[in-house]
Write a protein that holds these residues in place. Structure first.
Motif, short mmCIF file in Angstrom:
data_model
loop_
_atom_site.label_atom_id
_atom_site.label_comp_id
_atom_site.label_asym_id
_atom_site.label_seq_id
_atom_site.Cartn_x
_atom_site.Cartn_y
_atom_site.Cartn_z
N GLU A 268 0.73 -1.20 -0.22
CA GLU A 268 0.03 -0.05 0.00
C GLU A 268 0.92 1.22 -0.11
OE1 GLU A 268 -0.07 -1.27 4.40
OE2 GLU A 268 0.60 -2.04 2.33
N LEU A 269 1.97 1.12 0.53
CA LEU A 269 3.03 2.32 0.89
C LEU A 269 3.65 2.39 -0.95
CD1 LEU A 269 4.92 1.82 3.97
CD2 LEU A 269 3.15 3.52 3.45
N LYS A 270 3.91 1.66 -1.27
CA LYS A 270 4.60 1.58 -2.82
C LYS A 270 3.50 2.28 -3.76
CE LYS A 270 7.79 -2.09 -2.75
NZ LYS A 270 8.19 -3.61 -3.17
N LYS A 271 2.20 1.70 -3.48
CA LYS A 271 1.06 2.26 -4.33
C LYS A 271 0.75 3.81 -4.17
CE LYS A 271 -2.69 2.00 -6.75
NZ LYS A 271 -2.76 1.67 -8.27
N VAL A 272 0.84 4.27 -3.12
CA VAL A 272 0.70 5.81 -2.63
C VAL A 272 2.10 6.58 -3.12
CG1 VAL A 272 0.73 7.30 -0.82
CG2 VAL A 272 -0.65 5.25 -0.80
N LEU A 273 3.27 5.75 -3.34
CA LEU A 273 4.55 6.49 -3.95
C LEU A 273 4.15 6.72 -5.20
CD1 LEU A 273 7.46 4.61 -2.26
CD2 LEU A 273 6.94 6.88 -2.23
N ASP A 274 3.69 5.57 -5.95
CA ASP A 274 3.27 5.63 -7.47
C ASP A 274 2.35 6.96 -7.70
OD1 ASP A 274 5.29 3.81 -7.84
OD2 ASP A 274 3.81 2.13 -7.71
N THR A 275 1.20 6.76 -6.98
CA THR A 275 0.00 7.79 -7.45
C THR A 275 0.13 9.05 -6.73
OG1 THR A 275 -1.16 6.72 -5.55
CG2 THR A 275 -1.35 5.65 -7.63
N LYS A 276 0.88 8.99 -5.58
CA LYS A 276 0.92 10.35 -4.86
C LYS A 276 -0.36 10.73 -4.45
CE LYS A 276 5.54 12.01 -6.28
NZ LYS A 276 5.91 10.85 -6.70
N GLU A 277 -1.33 9.90 -4.34
CA GLU A 277 -2.58 10.10 -3.75
C GLU A 277 -2.96 9.20 -2.66
OE1 GLU A 277 -4.71 12.51 -4.69
OE2 GLU A 277 -3.32 13.12 -6.50
N PRO A 278 -4.06 9.82 -1.60
CA PRO A 278 -4.37 9.07 -0.49
C PRO A 278 -4.97 7.76 -0.83
CG PRO A 278 -4.96 11.27 -0.16
CD PRO A 278 -4.36 11.23 -1.51
N ILE A 308 -2.11 8.15 4.19
CA ILE A 308 -2.13 9.55 3.52
C ILE A 308 -0.66 10.08 3.46
CG2 ILE A 308 -3.03 11.79 4.25
CD1 ILE A 308 -5.19 9.97 3.90
N PRO A 309 -0.24 10.62 2.44
CA PRO A 309 1.24 11.15 2.44
C PRO A 309 1.28 12.71 2.76
CG PRO A 309 -0.20 11.23 0.22
CD PRO A 309 -1.03 10.62 1.26
N ILE A 310 2.34 12.90 3.85
CA ILE A 310 2.44 14.09 4.33
C ILE A 310 3.21 14.81 3.49
CG2 ILE A 310 3.39 15.24 6.34
CD1 ILE A 310 2.46 12.94 8.26
N VAL A 311 4.13 14.48 2.78
CA VAL A 311 5.38 15.24 1.95
C VAL A 311 5.99 14.16 1.03
CG1 VAL A 311 7.06 15.14 3.99
CG2 VAL A 311 7.37 16.79 2.00
N PHE A 312 6.16 14.59 0.03
CA PHE A 312 7.18 13.75 -0.94
C PHE A 312 8.38 14.49 -1.15
CE2 PHE A 312 3.07 11.94 -2.11
CZ PHE A 312 3.34 10.46 -2.03
N ASP A 313 9.52 13.63 -0.94
CA ASP A 313 10.97 14.04 -1.51
C ASP A 313 11.30 15.52 -0.88
OD1 ASP A 313 11.34 11.74 -2.62
OD2 ASP A 313 10.40 12.35 -4.66
N ASP A 314 10.74 16.12 0.13
CA ASP A 314 11.36 17.10 0.63
C ASP A 314 12.90 17.15 0.92
OD1 ASP A 314 10.31 20.03 1.96
OD2 ASP A 314 11.51 19.23 3.31
N PRO A 315 13.60 18.23 0.47
CA PRO A 315 15.11 18.30 0.84
C PRO A 315 15.42 18.06 2.28
CG PRO A 315 14.44 19.89 -0.67
CD PRO A 315 13.21 19.67 -0.17
#
Length: 541
Positions: A268-278, A308-315
């Motif tokens: 499920e985490l991999k799925k959200v990584l791909d879609t970037k959606e809850p 639920i994604p909080i943030v993606f790839d923040d520096p």
């Protein structure tokens, strides 16, 4: 509570009674200020209760778990309905949120202005503070607007006329009862929405009240778990390239500060990584996405999951998820919306905490630079006098012991002349390290200037100072320096002890230690000398 006016022919009492029995309302409360004119047949199946006035009606309404209010009046005067109380609660929450928004804005603006004034932060950090400030305002404003929308909905729902005028017909009563019963579901939905908004406001205010990122994460998992009634709520961090995953905090608690997990076990985490959606999954055992890990989750019977994604790839923050599991019931769309709003606010709060931490580190670094000698990494001349003034004032006030040691490296010019200044600098650094290791934690060691050093010894008598000075002299004499192994380096030391009766001021105290150091040099160096009392020095001056 909205009661729509029905133009169609009203249903009879039997039909309304069956609707009531299928619904969720338990009781109907009639506010009747005169006599009870309703026919007893109306009571059958409706569980009607009478109250002579609004005060008694209020008492009964609090006693009943759920009820609908109907008034019977002889005039066109309206009876206040229960929805006003709900609208009052929404208004109160809206005002609290507006206050929180103003507080956050003012605090961020004051902090930025203060940092600019003190020259303690760069333009990049100020830009980041401004961005986060703007984002926080937008997030809070969104919630504030939602609260106002709910208030408007409640105003609309409160515009109905929940009463009948005497005399009335059975058919009219049936219309009123049907309207009340049909609106109960909408009122319940509004109550749930109000509860979600209250939970969201509480969580947002909590995460924004902290500048510690660990505390923010803990608030998220504990309060969100409470709000949606689950014990399994976690914050997960994915490291760079997504090859490592860590549980940073959990409502269940963690055995260590971080718990490493295998990302391959969480499709499920991999799925959200791909879609970037809850993502919400009902019954993970039956969902095709979880088929590859079905054996490892076979004990998760009737368990729903939400990511639920909080943030993606923040520096700075990286990639962070909010993961929730709950047994028995699936997550609703409203709960997903609540969690998404919390995740968005949490990102800004975490970002703000990181900014604060960076600014604080920069302030600490600049403060350390201001009080540290750049060559030897011990306290500098200015800080020495600042601390000496503090300790002298304390000794004067409480008549407590205080000693001062002044030290000078013997023949240090020869080292610079024979081996060069670079070697001389290395020797000074090593001597500074030896001095720090030779004194107590409460003592203050500083480079006074050139090859001179000083040590402040709070709460130390002259006997204790002599013992410490001899220990320093002997240790330095025995030490072998790598750059000049064939040469011994010695040090001369002068000591002064504070005496309230004879030492009048700080300058006099330092001169006493200087005089003792001069006597040590005069007596052949590599020795310790103690300053005579101040009154004796004045007699020989």
């Amino acid at each position: 509570m909205k009661v729509p006016m029905k133009k169609e022919t009203p249903k009879d009492i039997t039909e309304i009674r069956s609707e009531k029995e299928a619904g969720s309302t338990d009781k109907i409360l009639v506010v009747d200020g005169t006599d009870k004119t309703l026919d007893t047949s109306h009571k059958e199946g409706f569980d009607i209760h009478y109250a002579p006035d609004l005060q008694e009606a209020s008492r009964l309404a609090e006693e009943f778990e759920q009820c609908l209010v109907l008034g019977t009046l002889t005039t066109e005067k309206k009876v206040p309905t229960g929805t006003a109380a709900h609208m009052s609660g929404i208004t109160k929450i809206s005002k609290s949120l507006q206050s929180a928004l103003t507080t956050v804005h003012e605090a961020m603006s004051l902090e930025a202005a203060r940092l600019v004034e003190n020259n303690n932060v760069g333009s990049d950090q100020l830009a980041l503070i401004s961005t986060v400030n703007k984002s926080l305002q937008e997030a809070l404003t969104t919630v504030y607007e939602a609260m106002n929308n709910e208030s408007d909905r409640l105003v609309e729902c409160d515009s109905g006329e929940n009463y009948v005028i005497k005399p009335f017909e059975d058919a009219e009563l049936a219309v009123r009862l049907r309207g009340l019963l049909s609106s109960s579901k909408e009122v319940a939905e509004l109550q749930e929405e109000k509860h979600r908004l209250e939970s969201l406001l509480s969580i947002i205010k909590s995460v924004l009240s902290s500048l510690n990122i660990a505390d923010i994460r803990n608030v998220i998992v504990t309060k969100l778990a409470e709000a949606i009634q689950t014990k399994d709520c976690s914050v997960l961090l994915l490291k760079k390239d997504y090859d490592e995953c860590f549980v940073l905090d959990s409502a269940r608690g963690l055995p260590n500060s971080e718990l490493r997990v295998d990302l391959n076990n969480y499709p499920e985490l991999k799925k959200v990584l791909d879609t970037k959606e809850p993502l919400a999954i009902r019954n993970i055992l039956e969902h095709p996405l979880m088929s590859e890990v079905k054996d490892s989750i076979k004990d998760k019977i009737e368990t729903s999951s939400m990511v639920i994604p909080i943030v993606f790839d923040d520096p700075v923050l990286g990639t962070i998820f909010l993961k929730l599991n709950r047994g028995g019931t699936e997550f609703s769309e409203e709960e997903m919306t609540l969690c998404s709003a919390v995740a968005e606010a949490s990102f800004f709060a975490m970002k703000n905490a990181i900014i604060h931490e960076e600014v604080q580190k920069e302030k600490d670094r600049l403060k350390k630079i201001a009080i540290t000698d750049h060559l030897t990494n011990i306290y500098n001349h200015n800080y020495f006098y600042k601390r000496l003034a503090e300790e002298f004032s304390r000794a004067s006030r409480y008549d407590s012991p205080l000693s001062l040691i002044m030290m000078d490296i013997d023949d240090f010019k020869q080292i610079n002349d024979l081996y060069g200044h670079r070697v001389g600098d290395v020797v000074l650094q090593q001597i500074a390290g030896l001095l720090k290791d030779s004194v107590r934690k409460a003592d203050i060691v500083a480079r006074y200037g050139g090859e001179e050093f000083a040590a402040i010894l709070p709460s130390t008598s002259i006997e204790g100072a002599i013992e410490e000075a001899e220990r320093i002299r002997e240790r330095l004499e025995r030490h072998s320096f790598d750059e000049i192994p064939q040469k011994k380096i010695t040090i001369s030391i002068g000591i002064a002890a504070y005496d309230k009766k004879t030492v009048m001021n700080l300058g006099q105290f330092v001169n006493m230690a200087d005089r003792a150091l001069y006597e040590a040099k005069k007596c052949g160096k590599n020795c310790v000398r103690v300053s005579p009392p101040a009154d004796e020095m004045r007699r020989h001056a």
